[in-house]
Structures are given as structure tokens and as C-alpha cells.
Design a protein around this motif. Sequence first.
Motif, PDB file in Angstrom:
ATOM      1  N   PRO A   1      -6.312   8.587  -4.856  1.00  0.00           N
ATOM      2  CA  PRO A   1      -6.119   7.400  -5.707  1.00  0.00           C
ATOM      3  C   PRO A   1      -7.096   6.282  -5.394  1.00  0.00           C
ATOM      4  CG  PRO A   1      -4.512   7.364  -3.955  1.00  0.00           C
ATOM      5  CD  PRO A   1      -5.307   8.631  -3.762  1.00  0.00           C
TER       6      PRO A   1
ATOM      7  N   ASP B   1     -15.717  -3.479 -10.600  1.00  0.00           N
ATOM      8  CA  ASP B   1     -14.681  -3.787  -9.604  1.00  0.00           C
ATOM      9  C   ASP B   1     -14.947  -3.144  -8.251  1.00  0.00           C
ATOM     10  OD1 ASP B   1     -13.277  -5.303 -11.399  1.00  0.00           O
ATOM     11  OD2 ASP B   1     -11.854  -3.725 -11.934  1.00  0.00           O
ATOM     12  N   THR B   2     -15.973  -2.331  -8.135  1.00  0.00           N
ATOM     13  CA  THR B   2     -16.200  -1.576  -6.903  1.00  0.00           C
ATOM     14  C   THR B   2     -17.608  -1.802  -6.364  1.00  0.00           C
ATOM     15  OG1 THR B   2     -16.963   0.403  -8.080  1.00  0.00           O
ATOM     16  CG2 THR B   2     -14.602   0.227  -7.649  1.00  0.00           C
TER      17      THR B   2
ATOM     18  N   ASN C   1      -6.158   0.682  -1.899  1.00  0.00           N
ATOM     19  CA  ASN C   1      -5.496  -0.484  -2.464  1.00  0.00           C
ATOM     20  C   ASN C   1      -6.371  -1.708  -2.176  1.00  0.00           C
ATOM     21  OD1 ASN C   1      -3.418  -1.977  -3.682  1.00  0.00           O
ATOM     22  ND2 ASN C   1      -2.352  -2.279  -1.752  1.00  0.00           N
TER      23      ASN C   1
ATOM     24  N   VAL D   1      -4.214  -4.873  -7.905  1.00  0.00           N
ATOM     25  CA  VAL D   1      -4.583  -4.496  -9.266  1.00  0.00           C
ATOM     26  C   VAL D   1      -5.444  -3.250  -9.218  1.00  0.00           C
ATOM     27  CG1 VAL D   1      -5.804  -5.262 -11.347  1.00  0.00           C
ATOM     28  CG2 VAL D   1      -4.456  -6.887 -10.022  1.00  0.00           C
ATOM     29  N   ASP D   2      -5.224  -2.319 -10.149  1.00  0.00           N
ATOM     30  CA  ASP D   2      -6.010  -1.092 -10.179  1.00  0.00           C
ATOM     31  C   ASP D   2      -7.451  -1.371 -10.579  1.00  0.00           C
ATOM     32  OD1 ASP D   2      -3.882   0.560  -9.450  1.00  0.00           O
ATOM     33  OD2 ASP D   2      -3.200   0.749 -11.529  1.00  0.00           O
ATOM     34  N   VAL D   3      -8.342  -0.520 -10.091  1.00  0.00           N
ATOM     35  CA  VAL D   3      -9.755  -0.618 -10.455  1.00  0.00           C
ATOM     36  C   VAL D   3      -9.914  -0.339 -11.942  1.00  0.00           C
ATOM     37  CG1 VAL D   3     -12.006   0.474 -10.140  1.00  0.00           C
ATOM     38  CG2 VAL D   3     -10.563  -0.017  -8.152  1.00  0.00           C
ATOM     39  N   LYS D   4     -10.643  -1.224 -12.636  1.00  0.00           N
ATOM     40  CA  LYS D   4     -10.834  -1.091 -14.082  1.00  0.00           C
ATOM     41  C   LYS D   4     -12.188  -0.494 -14.455  1.00  0.00           C
ATOM     42  CE  LYS D   4      -6.949  -3.218 -15.315  1.00  0.00           C
ATOM     43  NZ  LYS D   4      -6.446  -3.703 -14.025  1.00  0.00           N
TER      44      LYS D   4
ATOM     45  N   ARG E   1       0.145   5.871  -3.990  1.00  0.00           N
ATOM     46  CA  ARG E   1      -0.280   6.091  -2.610  1.00  0.00           C
ATOM     47  C   ARG E   1       0.895   6.432  -1.686  1.00  0.00           C
ATOM     48  NH1 ARG E   1      -2.923   1.891  -4.883  1.00  0.00           N
ATOM     49  NH2 ARG E   1      -5.185   2.179  -5.134  1.00  0.00           N
TER      50      ARG E   1
ATOM     51  N   SER F   1       0.809  -1.217   0.000  1.00  0.00           N
ATOM     52  CA  SER F   1       0.000   0.000   0.000  1.00  0.00           C
ATOM     53  C   SER F   1       0.844   1.271   0.000  1.00  0.00           C
ATOM     54  CB  SER F   1      -0.939   0.000   1.218  1.00  0.00           C
ATOM     55  OG  SER F   1      -1.837  -1.085   1.158  1.00  0.00           O
TER      56      SER F   1
ATOM     57  N   ARG G   1       2.385  -4.920  -6.403  1.00  0.00           N
ATOM     58  CA  ARG G   1       2.130  -4.458  -5.047  1.00  0.00           C
ATOM     59  C   ARG G   1       1.972  -5.610  -4.065  1.00  0.00           C
ATOM     60  NH1 ARG G   1      -1.841  -0.928  -7.797  1.00  0.00           N
ATOM     61  NH2 ARG G   1      -0.851   1.091  -8.169  1.00  0.00           N
TER      62      ARG G   1
ATOM     63  N   SER H   1      -8.325  -8.267 -13.600  1.00  0.00           N
ATOM     64  CA  SER H   1      -9.126  -7.274 -12.897  1.00  0.00           C
ATOM     65  C   SER H   1      -9.463  -7.790 -11.512  1.00  0.00           C
ATOM     66  CB  SER H   1     -10.423  -6.976 -13.661  1.00  0.00           C
ATOM     67  OG  SER H   1     -11.265  -8.120 -13.655  1.00  0.00           O
TER      68      SER H   1
END
Length: 429
Positions: free
Chosen positions: A221, A236-237, A224, A229-232, A127, A122, A340, A408
Motif C-alpha cells: 500500500p 505527492d511523492t 502512511n 491522506v492517500d497519494v493522489k 496497512r 498507521s 487516520r 492532497s
Amino acid sequence: MSFPWAQHYAPKHPVMQWLDQRLPVPRLVYNAVGAGYPVPRNLNYFWNFGVLAGAALGIQIITGIVLAMHYAANGAIAFDSVEQIMRDVNSGWLLRYAHANGASFFFIVVYIHIFRGLFYGSYKAPREMVWLLGVVIFLLMMATAFMGYVLPWGQMSFWGAQVITGFFSAIPVVGDPIRIWLLGGFAPDNAALNRFFSLHYLLPFVIAGVIILHIWALHIPGSNNPTGVDVKGPQDTVPFHPYYTAKDGFGLGVFLTLFALVLFFAPNALGHPDNYIPANPLSTPAHIVPEWYFLPFYAILKAFTFNFLWIPAKLWGVMAMFGSILLLFFLPWIDRSPVRSANYRPKYKWFFWMLVVDVLVLGYLGQAEPTVLVVLGSQVCAAYYFAHFLIILPIISRIERPLPLPNSITESVLHGEKAEAAPFGTQTA
């Protein structure tokens, strides 16, 4: 947090519309912890500990304000004023034990919060500021806890202040003036008590302010998650409320239950019995130790027993003790791996658990009698602590071959099953 699919606050009631136009507090709350704040859908219970740290700080501030109404920052009566709180003030024993054990629980959740950040990366871009502000909070906590430990004015309080402030005298030229400035004299006395009491009362509010910056930096941002993996996209949320408010509520219930068990059944288990003896400058305790949450750093300090080059051992120990914390500021740039989460870094995961064991052993050695084996163990563990950050991490980040990452967050949650994009929450105030 700039997610285009996030639900925006749209009050319907005329009173809420009027308030939102003039003082947008409802909008702020909605976007910070409500349905207007989307978070990764795969967060586990290790993400509860930020909320638990906030709850612990709230307990400390509330109990501390009431205790300050009855405490006397005077060397002649400070110990007696604490005893008077315990015996004569209505529910004073409960407030005092809640405050003392609340500090320990505050550090427990913050240590877990820090190691969660280390495990899941993180601290990595974007971040870095979230991590740096977290380390600032940790330093402020340590300063606040040290000053609070002095206030009961028992044997460990007095001699802890004597020893810890004595470390500054190891600094050439400016060390002794700094120590005298901190204490307001040549030894802990009324001036030191008044200074420490004032700062101990003030610093929790400073911590609360930095926590606001910490959360603000997090919302830019976003959070984490265990995959790293980043939000696509919206699939994803999920909205923070009601999904994670319910999850945090359950974690808070467990936290308060454990806190109550210690508070009512073992209130002195995390303290030192010598602190129930009034401070006596003429009687040195056989073994001076700080509170348990300082013990790993105290072991690093004691690991230096011989002079090296032109620098005395005491100064090496002080520099190593402060350096072990300041090192965390540079962690985002020390670990250069693009991945990460340790779940996809097999070598890093192994060394992470080695670090956890190393810190726990340092904690044990910090309170042990300084025998030859204890000092040797402290030296080995302190060396490994610095080697982990300065040698092992840079090497691993270059040579490690990470495991394949999921495409994802949704893919990692559903294990490859096809996921349909769910509409975002439509709650409004």
C-alpha cells in the motif's frame, strides 16, 4: 508498490544487465529503497525510526555473534565467562556494553515507532498487515530480551527467570508443565541457561525474517504520512533515494551519537547493579524488577492483588499482562474512524497523550516499591490502559467530528499554493 509513475530499473552496463536477468538483486534494491520506490513527500523525522530499529537489530546480531564465541551457558561458570569477556577478550567490554545497551536503544526506537503509528493511524486500512507483523516483531523482541537478560546469571538474571517463568504456574492444569518445559527442570539451572541461550541466539534471525515481511507488506500500500491522506499522483511523492536516504542517514547519525555517549560515559545507567552479583538461589533480592522496557507490563501484572470470581489474583495479573500486548492485534478493528492522523482528530489526540502519560507512569510504578499508593496507582493506570482501547477509542470513533482534511499531500505541504507535478527521478544503475 504499484505506482504507474515509478521509475523502473533499467541497467545500462552489460555486467549489470547480465546480473539483473539471472539474479535481480539490483532491481530488488532499486525498487525497495532506491529511486524506484516513491514515498509521500511530507514524511517527518518520526518516519526515521523504522530504519533506526533495523540498525539497532544489526548491532545486536553482530555483537551477539561475537559474544556467543566466548560465553559459556553453564550455571557454574556463566557469570565468570561474562566477566572474562569484560576483562580478557580484546574489546570484550565494548562488545558486551554495546549489546546490553543496544537492547535498550532497540526498545526505545521501537516504542517511538509504535506510538508514531498510534498517533498517525498507521494501523488502519490498507496497512493492517503491516501493523500486525509489527506487533509480532515486538513480541519476538520481548521474548529475545527476556532470555538475554537471564544469560549473565547475576542475581536479577536468576530471580527474574524464577519470577517470570513462575507466572505460567498460575495457568490452571497446564501451567506447571509449561514452566517445567521452559526451564528444563523445577528451577532455573543449566538446562534453562542452555535453552535460553539457544533461543536468544536464534530469535534475532527470526526477527530479521519477520522484518522482511513487514517491509514487504509496507511496499504494497505504500507508506502512511502525517496527514493520513492517500497519494493522489506523482506530485505527492518523491523518490526514496536520495531524499529519504539522506534524511535517514542524518537520523542514524544522531542515533549513533546518542548510543556512543551512553556506551562510553554511562554504560550501566540502564542496567541493574544487582546483576553484578553472582546468582544465588539462597538469597532473594529485596526488590526484584525486570529490565526497564518491561516495567509498564510488570506494573499491570502487580496491579491485581485480590481474587475475583473464581480466578486468583495471580492469574488475573498474568492474563492482563499478556492481554495488554495482544490487545494491539485488534487495534485496526477497534478504532473505526475513517480519519487516520490525529492531527485532524482533536479528541483522539487528547486521549492519545493521556495514553502516553499513562504508559510512562506505569513504567515508573513498575520499578517502585509496592506500597499501598504504588499498588493503587498501578490499578488506576492499568484500568485506564484497557479503557483507552476497549471503551474510549470505540466511542471516540463514533462521536468525534474530525477537522477538514487537505485535498492532497501536496496541498498540505504547500499550504494551498498551486503545485506543479514534478517529473519522477530518472536515476538508473
